[in-house]
Design a protein around this motif. Structure first.
Motif, PDB file in Angstrom:
ATOM      1  N   ASP A  27       1.001  -1.410  -0.035  1.00 36.10           N
ATOM      2  CA  ASP A  27       0.189  -0.374   0.717  1.00 36.10           C
ATOM      3  C   ASP A  27       0.478   0.738   0.506  1.00 36.10           C
ATOM      4  N   THR A  28       0.256   2.436  -0.772  1.00 34.43           N
ATOM      5  CA  THR A  28       1.437   3.560  -0.710  1.00 34.43           C
ATOM      6  C   THR A  28       0.731   4.741  -0.717  1.00 34.43           C
ATOM      7  N   GLU A  29       0.593   5.968  -0.229  1.00 37.64           N
ATOM      8  CA  GLU A  29      -0.332   6.825   0.096  1.00 37.64           C
ATOM      9  C   GLU A  29       0.083   7.799  -1.334  1.00 37.64           C
ATOM     10  N   TRP A  38       2.965   9.585  -2.828  1.00 37.87           N
ATOM     11  CA  TRP A  38       4.070   9.081  -3.887  1.00 37.87           C
ATOM     12  C   TRP A  38       3.145   8.153  -5.008  1.00 37.87           C
ATOM     13  N   SER A  40      12.114   2.398  -6.510  1.00 36.61           N
ATOM     14  CA  SER A  40      11.745   1.791  -5.458  1.00 36.61           C
ATOM     15  C   SER A  40      12.954   0.715  -5.354  1.00 36.61           C
TER      16      SER A  40
END
Length: 166
Positions: free
Chosen positions: A4-6, A9, A17
Motif C-alpha cells: 500500500d502506498t500513499e 507517493w 524504489s
C-alpha cells in the motif's frame, strides 16, 4: 505481497524504489546456495589450515561439479542420496585431515606458549574447526560420529587428555 502506498507517493518521478526492485528479482534455489556454501567452507578450511594436496572439486560428483557453474535462480540437479563410494572415501579423508590439522595447529601453538584457540585464530572467535568439520559431515553424507571419534583420538594423541575426556 501487496504494498500500500500513499496517494502523494504515486505521482513521484524518479528511480524505481528498492522494494519494487527486490520484488522483481527471481527467487533463488536455496539448495544450490547451500551447495555453494559447502564449497566455500571447504575452500576456507583448506586455506586456513594450510592443507596440502586437497583437490576441492574431487569432493563432488559430476552433478555437484556442474551445479557450481549455474545461475543461483536456476533449478539444478544436485547430488542425490546415492553417492559413489570413492567420492565418499575422499570426503571422509578430507574431513579427517581438517580435524587433524586443527588439533595440530592448536596443540603446537599451545606448546610454544600458553595461547588459547581464540588467540591463535583472532578473526575467528568462537570458530571450532572440529565442530565445523562435524557439521560439514552432514552435508557431505559422512558420519558425524566418525569425525568426532577422530577428534577425540587426535586430542589424546597430542596429550590433551582433559579435552578428549570432555
Amino acid at each position: 505481497p501487496v504494498l500500500d502506498t500513499e496517494d502523494a507517493w504515486v505521482s513521484v518521478e524518479g528511480p524505481v524504489s528498492i522494494v519494487e526492485l527486490a520484488l522483481e528479482q527471481k527467487r533463488i534455489h536455496y539448495p544450490l546456495v547451500e551447495h555453494q556454501f559447502v564449497l566455500c567452507t571447504i575452500l576456507y578450511a583448506i586455506m586456513r589450515l594450510s592443507l596440502k594436496g586437497v583437490k576441492p572439486l574431487s569432493l563432488f560428483d559430476s552433478k555437484g561439479k556442474n551445479a557450481f557453474f549455474k545461475d543461483l535462480t536456476s533449478i539444478q540437479l544436485l547430488p542425490s542420496g546415492d553417492m559413489d563410494p570413492n567420492v565418499l572415501s575422499i570426503r571422509q579423508q578430507f574431513l579427517l585431515k581438517v580435524v587433524s590439522a586443527a588439533v595440530q595447529t592448536l596443540c603446537s601453538s599451545q606448546k610454544d606458549r600458553e595461547v588459547s584457540e581464540e588467540d591463535y585464530f583472532p578473526f575467528e572467535k568462537g570458530k571450532n574447526w572440529p565442530t565445523l568439520a562435524a557439521d560439514l559431515a552432514q552435508y557431505l553424507q559422512i558420519s558425524e560420529d566418525l569425525v568426532r571419534r577422530h577428534y577425540v583420538c587426535e586430542l589424546y594423541s597430542y596429550g590433551m587428555d582433559h579435552l578428549g575426556e570432555e
